[in-house]
Design an enzyme around this catalytic site. Structure first.
Site, PDB file in Angstrom:
ATOM      1  N   SER A   1       0.832  -1.202   0.000  1.00 29.32           N
ATOM      2  CA  SER A   1       0.000   0.000   0.000  1.00 29.32           C
ATOM      3  C   SER A   1       0.867   1.252   0.000  1.00 29.32           C
ATOM      4  O   SER A   1       1.956   1.270   0.585  1.00 29.32           O
ATOM      5  CB  SER A   1      -0.864  -0.025   1.264  1.00 29.32           C
ATOM      6  OG  SER A   1      -1.490   1.202   1.473  1.00 29.32           O
TER       7      SER A   1
ATOM      8  N   TYR B   1      -2.191  -1.469  11.007  1.00 26.04           N
ATOM      9  CA  TYR B   1      -2.438  -1.946   9.641  1.00 26.04           C
ATOM     10  C   TYR B   1      -1.269  -1.556   8.727  1.00 26.04           C
ATOM     11  O   TYR B   1      -0.703  -2.388   8.012  1.00 26.04           O
ATOM     12  CB  TYR B   1      -3.754  -1.371   9.075  1.00 26.04           C
ATOM     13  CG  TYR B   1      -3.848  -1.613   7.580  1.00 26.04           C
ATOM     14  CD1 TYR B   1      -4.153  -2.884   7.094  1.00 26.04           C
ATOM     15  CD2 TYR B   1      -3.579  -0.596   6.647  1.00 26.04           C
ATOM     16  CE1 TYR B   1      -4.196  -3.138   5.726  1.00 26.04           C
ATOM     17  CE2 TYR B   1      -3.616  -0.842   5.290  1.00 26.04           C
ATOM     18  CZ  TYR B   1      -3.927  -2.113   4.832  1.00 26.04           C
ATOM     19  OH  TYR B   1      -3.951  -2.356   3.465  1.00 26.04           O
TER      20      TYR B   1
ATOM     21  N   LYS C   1       1.884  -3.846   6.514  1.00 25.68           N
ATOM     22  CA  LYS C   1       2.310  -3.781   5.105  1.00 25.68           C
ATOM     23  C   LYS C   1       3.828  -3.577   5.032  1.00 25.68           C
ATOM     24  O   LYS C   1       4.510  -4.191   4.216  1.00 25.68           O
ATOM     25  CB  LYS C   1       1.563  -2.667   4.374  1.00 25.68           C
ATOM     26  CG  LYS C   1       0.082  -2.945   4.205  1.00 25.68           C
ATOM     27  CD  LYS C   1      -0.174  -4.208   3.392  1.00 25.68           C
ATOM     28  CE  LYS C   1      -1.577  -4.743   3.516  1.00 25.68           C
ATOM     29  NZ  LYS C   1      -1.792  -6.064   2.930  1.00 25.68           N
TER      30      LYS C   1
HETATM   31  P1  NAD Z   1     -11.096  -7.239   1.114  1.00 21.56           P
HETATM   32  O1  NAD Z   1     -11.324  -7.253   2.570  1.00 21.56           O
HETATM   33  O2  NAD Z   1     -12.234  -6.909   0.230  1.00 21.56           O
HETATM   34  O3  NAD Z   1     -10.496  -8.647   0.642  1.00 21.56           O
HETATM   35  C1  NAD Z   1      -9.696  -9.443   1.474  1.00 21.56           C
HETATM   36  C2  NAD Z   1     -10.252 -10.863   1.428  1.00 21.56           C
HETATM   37  O4  NAD Z   1      -9.420 -11.694   2.250  1.00 21.56           O
HETATM   38  C3  NAD Z   1     -11.667 -10.970   1.965  1.00 21.56           C
HETATM   39  O5  NAD Z   1     -12.460 -11.699   1.052  1.00 21.56           O
HETATM   40  C4  NAD Z   1     -11.517 -11.715   3.290  1.00 21.56           C
HETATM   41  O6  NAD Z   1     -12.637 -12.527   3.564  1.00 21.56           O
HETATM   42  C5  NAD Z   1     -10.253 -12.527   3.036  1.00 21.56           C
HETATM   43  N1  NAD Z   1      -9.482 -12.861   4.243  1.00 21.56           N
HETATM   44  C6  NAD Z   1      -9.090 -12.033   5.234  1.00 21.56           C
HETATM   45  N2  NAD Z   1      -8.408 -12.730   6.175  1.00 21.56           N
HETATM   46  C7  NAD Z   1      -8.338 -14.008   5.747  1.00 21.56           C
HETATM   47  C8  NAD Z   1      -7.767 -15.196   6.268  1.00 21.56           C
HETATM   48  N3  NAD Z   1      -7.150 -15.222   7.452  1.00 21.56           N
HETATM   49  N4  NAD Z   1      -7.884 -16.348   5.548  1.00 21.56           N
HETATM   50  C9  NAD Z   1      -8.536 -16.359   4.378  1.00 21.56           C
HETATM   51  N5  NAD Z   1      -9.114 -15.264   3.831  1.00 21.56           N
HETATM   52  C10 NAD Z   1      -9.009 -14.110   4.504  1.00 21.56           C
HETATM   53  O7  NAD Z   1      -9.858  -6.264   0.846  1.00 21.56           O
HETATM   54  P2  NAD Z   1      -9.340  -5.641  -0.527  1.00 21.56           P
HETATM   55  O8  NAD Z   1      -9.712  -4.208  -0.554  1.00 21.56           O
HETATM   56  O9  NAD Z   1      -9.691  -6.510  -1.647  1.00 21.56           O
HETATM   57  O10 NAD Z   1      -7.779  -5.694  -0.248  1.00 21.56           O
HETATM   58  C11 NAD Z   1      -6.997  -6.790  -0.669  1.00 21.56           C
HETATM   59  C12 NAD Z   1      -5.581  -6.589  -0.198  1.00 21.56           C
HETATM   60  O11 NAD Z   1      -5.080  -5.354  -0.703  1.00 21.56           O
HETATM   61  C13 NAD Z   1      -5.399  -6.521   1.311  1.00 21.56           C
HETATM   62  O12 NAD Z   1      -4.198  -7.151   1.647  1.00 21.56           O
HETATM   63  C14 NAD Z   1      -5.314  -5.036   1.581  1.00 21.56           C
HETATM   64  O13 NAD Z   1      -4.592  -4.761   2.748  1.00 21.56           O
HETATM   65  C15 NAD Z   1      -4.565  -4.566   0.355  1.00 21.56           C
HETATM   66  N6  NAD Z   1      -4.798  -3.146   0.029  1.00 21.56           N
HETATM   67  C16 NAD Z   1      -6.069  -2.690  -0.113  1.00 21.56           C
HETATM   68  C17 NAD Z   1      -6.288  -1.363  -0.419  1.00 21.56           C
HETATM   69  C18 NAD Z   1      -7.692  -0.811  -0.538  1.00 21.56           C
HETATM   70  O14 NAD Z   1      -7.852   0.395  -0.445  1.00 21.56           O
HETATM   71  N7  NAD Z   1      -8.707  -1.633  -0.763  1.00 21.56           N
HETATM   72  C19 NAD Z   1      -5.195  -0.502  -0.606  1.00 21.56           C
HETATM   73  C20 NAD Z   1      -3.905  -1.006  -0.463  1.00 21.56           C
HETATM   74  C21 NAD Z   1      -3.714  -2.348  -0.147  1.00 21.56           C
HETATM   75  C1  WQD Z   2      -9.499   9.286   0.896  1.00 20.94           C
HETATM   76  C2  WQD Z   2      -9.689  10.760   1.199  1.00 20.94           C
HETATM   77  C3  WQD Z   2     -10.101  11.227   3.521  1.00 20.94           C
HETATM   78  C4  WQD Z   2     -13.945   9.239   3.794  1.00 20.94           C
HETATM   79  C5  WQD Z   2      -6.957   4.364   3.134  1.00 20.94           C
HETATM   80  C6  WQD Z   2      -5.932   3.645   3.963  1.00 20.94           C
HETATM   81  C7  WQD Z   2      -4.782   3.208   3.101  1.00 20.94           C
HETATM   82  C8  WQD Z   2      -5.287   2.424   1.892  1.00 20.94           C
HETATM   83  C9  WQD Z   2      -6.413   3.078   1.184  1.00 20.94           C
HETATM   84  C10 WQD Z   2      -5.084   0.084   2.329  1.00 20.94           C
HETATM   85  C11 WQD Z   2      -8.986  11.189   2.480  1.00 20.94           C
HETATM   86  C12 WQD Z   2     -11.289  11.592   2.670  1.00 20.94           C
HETATM   87  C13 WQD Z   2     -12.758   9.741   3.316  1.00 20.94           C
HETATM   88  C14 WQD Z   2     -14.973  10.148   4.154  1.00 20.94           C
HETATM   89  C15 WQD Z   2     -13.555  11.974   3.515  1.00 20.94           C
HETATM   90  N1  WQD Z   2      -5.785   1.136   2.263  1.00 20.94           N
HETATM   91  N2  WQD Z   2     -12.562  11.073   3.181  1.00 20.94           N
HETATM   92  N3  WQD Z   2     -14.740  11.484   3.987  1.00 20.94           N
HETATM   93  O1  WQD Z   2      -7.253   7.439   3.754  1.00 20.94           O
HETATM   94  O2  WQD Z   2      -6.219   7.686   1.457  1.00 20.94           O
HETATM   95  O3  WQD Z   2      -6.349   5.472   2.503  1.00 20.94           O
HETATM   96  O4  WQD Z   2      -7.420   3.467   2.125  1.00 20.94           O
HETATM   97  O5  WQD Z   2      -3.915  -0.037   2.275  1.00 20.94           O
HETATM   98  O6  WQD Z   2      -3.947   2.458   3.901  1.00 20.94           O
HETATM   99  O7  WQD Z   2      -5.458   4.529   4.961  1.00 20.94           O
HETATM  100  O8  WQD Z   2      -8.419   6.511   1.684  1.00 20.94           O
HETATM  101  O9  WQD Z   2     -10.746   6.469   0.946  1.00 20.94           O
HETATM  102  O10 WQD Z   2     -10.253   6.526   3.434  1.00 20.94           O
HETATM  103  O11 WQD Z   2      -9.816   8.537   2.049  1.00 20.94           O
HETATM  104  O12 WQD Z   2     -13.386  13.182   3.404  1.00 20.94           O
HETATM  105  O13 WQD Z   2     -16.046   9.749   4.608  1.00 20.94           O
HETATM  106  O14 WQD Z   2     -11.081  10.993   1.418  1.00 20.94           O
HETATM  107  O15 WQD Z   2      -9.906  12.148   4.535  1.00 20.94           O
HETATM  108  O16 WQD Z   2      -8.509  12.491   2.275  1.00 20.94           O
HETATM  109  P1  WQD Z   2      -7.010   6.881   2.414  1.00 20.94           P
HETATM  110  P2  WQD Z   2      -9.876   6.939   2.058  1.00 20.94           P
END
Ligand code: NAD
Ligand code: WQD
Length: 342
Positions: A125, A150, A154
């Site tokens: 991330s 969290y 990462k």
């Molecule tokens: P998500 O929660 O939608 O998907 C994760 C999936 O993993 C879910 O289906 C959940 O049921 C499964 N899971 C969790 N723990 C588990 C376990 N112990 N065993 C088996 N399955 C398990 O999340 P996402 O948004 O699809 O994110 C996927 C990955 O990307 C995560 O590692 C997250 O940290 C990373 N990531 C997400 C974002 C974002 O903004 N969505 C940004 C950066 C990184």
């Molecule tokens: C985006 C912008 C908020 C909600 C998070 C995690 C990061 C990554 C992605 C996994 C920010 C603003 C949001 C709301 C708002 N996940 N906001 N009102 O914070 O960039 O990142 O998700 O790795 O680790 O921290 O994403 O979508 O929460 O926010 O004003 O109700 O929207 O302040 O500026 P963020 P976000």
């Protein structure tokens, strides 16, 4: 070729599964359904006209994972999404996050070492950069002390993989540092399914527009940005899906110079919260009820990617616009509410 997708029924994983099936990979998903629904399998099936193999399995169960690999020795690639991802929850319950995001990675790597040509793509991330000193952010920007457990999972996750790669040259790994994934498959059949109140901007916007939430709170308008609201790099989840397939193919097919690489996956363009709101209103014709409130703890002012490395090394570049991503998120929201059938 069989690819294991952990967390493959989740938001990003399900879109990657679609992309893999469409390119004729065989897919096996493991997921414990802690943050997803089994109905996602149906969506994938309808889109691709194929069903991936699915095993309900909790990666924290070391023995079950080991048994799974015994039965699947023909796995050619692993994409590891399974993790817990709510920043606020991780502050409240750090041990859950360290157990679910760290133990599972360690167990998976231990099993991978038993494969003949092990490789892994790790979901990292942009959170690892914190507030970067220089924008756009390159991969060589320093990793900042994590703001949350969290975020720490990462950073440490990347370090664990790097350490193993150092002593095991047969293992190759890529960490993709996603910026802000949004949107949904254009069919409107799969998308993001936040449990409870969404923490992320775009699901909050779509739920407000559809009437499930009363009002969007915009966290702060006193940042030193174009309009005072914070800036992020919002990337369409389908662009992200393609990046995974390209990265996987690099691991499987090419002789890489180094066996652990990191890539930023973003669009390269920053958008402020108000710009996202306006773009959503324009593209959907919905007017959004919002108010400005105080900044949210832990938020950075601005983060957007320098994607030169992904462009040049992976040959990948985002294709979709912010408007397209928001339109797809809106279509998905309508599907979820059962307002429109597709
Ligand atoms: P998500 O929660 O939608 O998907 C994760 C999936 O993993 C879910 O289906 C959940 O049921 C499964 N899971 C969790 N723990 C588990 C376990 N112990 N065993 C088996 N399955 C398990 O999340 P996402 O948004 O699809 O994110 C996927 C990955 O990307 C995560 O590692 C997250 O940290 C990373 N990531 C997400 C974002 C974002 O903004 N969505 C940004 C950066 C990184
Ligand atoms: C985006 C912008 C908020 C909600 C998070 C995690 C990061 C990554 C992605 C996994 C920010 C603003 C949001 C709301 C708002 N996940 N906001 N009102 O914070 O960039 O990142 O998700 O790795 O680790 O921290 O994403 O979508 O929460 O926010 O004003 O109700 O929207 O302040 O500026 P963020 P976000």
């Amino acid at each position: 070729m069989k690819i294991l997708v952990t967390g493959g029924l989740g938001f990003i994983g399900s879109h990657v599964v679609v992309e893999l099936l469409n390119r004729d990979y065989e897919v096996v998903i493991v997921d414990n359904l802690s943050n997803s629904s089994i109905s996602v399998l149906e969506g994938i099936h309808t889109i691709c006209n194929k069903k991936p193999e699915f095993e309900k399995l909790d990666l924290r169960n070391k023995q079950a994972l080991s048994d799974f690999f015994l039965n699947h020795q023909d796995i050619s690639g692993v994409i590891h999404f399974a993790a817990s991802k709510a920043v606020g929850e991780s502050v409240q319950n750090p041990l859950l996050y360290y157990e679910n995001n760290m133990n599972t990675l360690v167990y998976l790597l231990q099993e991978l070492q038993k494969l003949s040509k092990p490789n892994i793509i790790f979901s990292s991330s942009c959170t690892v950069y914190g507030q970067a000193d220089v924008l756009p952010i390159t991969e060589s920007a320093p990793v900042k002390p994590a703001e949350s457990p969290y975020g720490n999972t990462k950073q440490v996750g990347e370090e664990i993989i790097a350490d193993v790669c150092k002593i095991d040259s047969s293992l190759s790994a890529i960490a993709l540092r996603y910026f802000n994934p949004i949107g949904a498959h254009h069919s409107g059949l799969i998308g993001e399914l936040p449990l409870g109140t969404p923490q992320n901007l775009v699901p909050y916007i779509t739920q407000t527009a559809i009437g499930q939430r009363e009002q969007l709170s915009i966290f702060g308008n006193d940042y030193p940005t174009i309009d005072g609201t914070a800036v992020r790099d919002y990337i369409h989840v389908m662009d992200l899906a393609i990046a995974h397939v390209v990265a996987l193919e690099r691991l499987i097919n090419s002789e890489v110079l180094t066996n652990f690489e990191t890539f930023n996956i973003g669009t390269g363009t920053g958008s402020s919260v108000l710009e996202v709101v306006k773009a959503f209103e324009n593209v959907t014709g919905q007017s959004l009820n919002y108010k400005i409130v105080n900044r949210r703890d832990g938020d950075v002012t601005a983060a957007y990617a320098d994607t030169t490395r992904a462009n040049n090394v992976l040959g990948w570049k985002s294709q979709f616009t912010l408007q397209e991503a928001l339109a797809s998120a809106w279509k998905w929201q309508q599907t979820v509410m059962g307002i429109k059938e597709y």
